[in-house]
Write an enzyme that holds these catalytic residues in place. Structure first.
Site, short mmCIF file in Angstrom:
data_model
loop_
_atom_site.label_atom_id
_atom_site.label_comp_id
_atom_site.label_asym_id
_atom_site.label_seq_id
_atom_site.Cartn_x
_atom_site.Cartn_y
_atom_site.Cartn_z
N ASP A 111 0.78 -1.23 -0.08
CA ASP A 111 0.05 -0.16 0.04
C ASP A 111 0.80 1.25 -0.11
OD1 ASP A 111 -2.72 1.30 0.37
OD2 ASP A 111 -2.04 1.97 2.18
N ASP A 133 -8.10 0.54 -7.24
CA ASP A 133 -9.18 -0.37 -7.07
C ASP A 133 -10.43 0.66 -6.87
OD1 ASP A 133 -7.97 -2.85 -6.86
OD2 ASP A 133 -7.25 -2.53 -4.97
N THR A 207 -1.93 1.13 -20.53
CA THR A 207 -1.79 0.29 -19.68
C THR A 207 -2.69 -0.99 -20.22
OG1 THR A 207 -3.49 0.54 -17.99
CG2 THR A 207 -1.56 1.79 -17.98
N ARG A 208 -2.10 -2.32 -19.56
CA ARG A 208 -3.00 -3.54 -19.97
C ARG A 208 -4.26 -3.35 -19.39
NH1 ARG A 208 0.37 -9.01 -19.76
NH2 ARG A 208 1.67 -7.58 -20.72
#
Length: 253
Positions: A111, A133, A207-208
């Site tokens: 984190d 997230d 990004t992926r």
């Protein structure tokens, strides 16, 4: 790998088992790349890199390292710090970094909060928060990374005129971020037209995760906020919506 910090802003850390090549990359490269907030904090963030750097960019949510490594390769005079708690993605990034042979990158695999508190103040030119997230359920919104305490942390690290950039494909999180930053009252949203949040930032390699979002029909939003100089910070009453194109997001906060 460290244990998940109580109150962390991400969900799971572990998915599929690592490939042997990824595990080998962690064993070989990670000791020389990983930052450790348990050690005494540096006086100068530039000292974290083996060569002098002109500026430092911090990226939270590096995933497999596509954006971080592209930026580091394109700007060898700058230093880059990547944060990614998800083990498989982090290992993929370490493997790619080892193959690229870049020396201007440092990594952290937990984190971001302990790292933000550990780094010295006023020395980061840019903080990027990429596809955090989403915690889409309302009862989980308190776990979103964008909150007043973390904005305090980001502002503490930024140089005057430094940038906080945010990318997400979740409209409610975009709305949340705009409202939270506005209420926080320090960072100034830089957008002047709708294209400023609809188009990726200059030099953006993607990004992926972003590619998956686009393939699924979700439109990412790219927000940029600036830390003004102390005597140039806008008053709350001076803030206004960008009339052209309305606002990004569009869901109820």
């Amino acid at each position: 790998m460290p244990e998940r910090r109580a109150g962390a802003f991400f969900g799971r850390r572990v998915g599929k088992p690592l490939k042997p090549s990824q595990q080998a990359a962690l064993t070989r490269h990670l000791p020389g790349l990983r930052l450790d907030p348990q050690t005494p904090p540096p006086v100068r963030a530039a000292a974290l890199f083996p060569r002098p750097v002109e500026r430092i960019q911090l990226e939270i949510g590096t995933g497999g390292g596509e954006h971080l490594l592209a930026c580091a390769a394109a700007d060898p005079g700058a230093g880059f710090i990547g944060v990614e708690p998800f083990v498989a993605a982090f290992a993929k990034g370490v493997q790619a970094l080892g193959e690229a042979g870049l020396t201007n990158v440092r990594l952290y695999d937990d984190d971001a909060v302990p790292l933000l508190d550990w780094l010295p103040p006023g020395q980061i030119a840019e903080v990027d928060l990429l596809y955090p997230d989403p915690w889409p359920k309302r009862r989980h919104w308190k776990r979103r990374f964008v909150n007043p305490d973390n904005l305090d942390r980001i502002c503490r690290l930024l140089v005057p005129g430094g940038l906080f950039r945010f990318a997400s494909d979740l409209p409610s999180y975009v709305d949340w971020t705009l409202a939270t930053v506005e209420a926080h009252g320090v960072l100034a949203w830089t957008a002047e037209t709708a294209d400023d949040w609809r188009r990726p930032w200059p030099g953006w390699p993607g990004t992926r995760y972003e590619a998956k979002a686009l393939a699924a029909g979700r439109r990412p939003t790219y927000l940029t906020f600036r830390l003004p100089a102390q005597d140039d910070r806008p008053a709350q009453d001076d803030r206004k919506d960008r009339a052209e194109g309305g606002r990004p997001g569009g869901t109820t906060r």
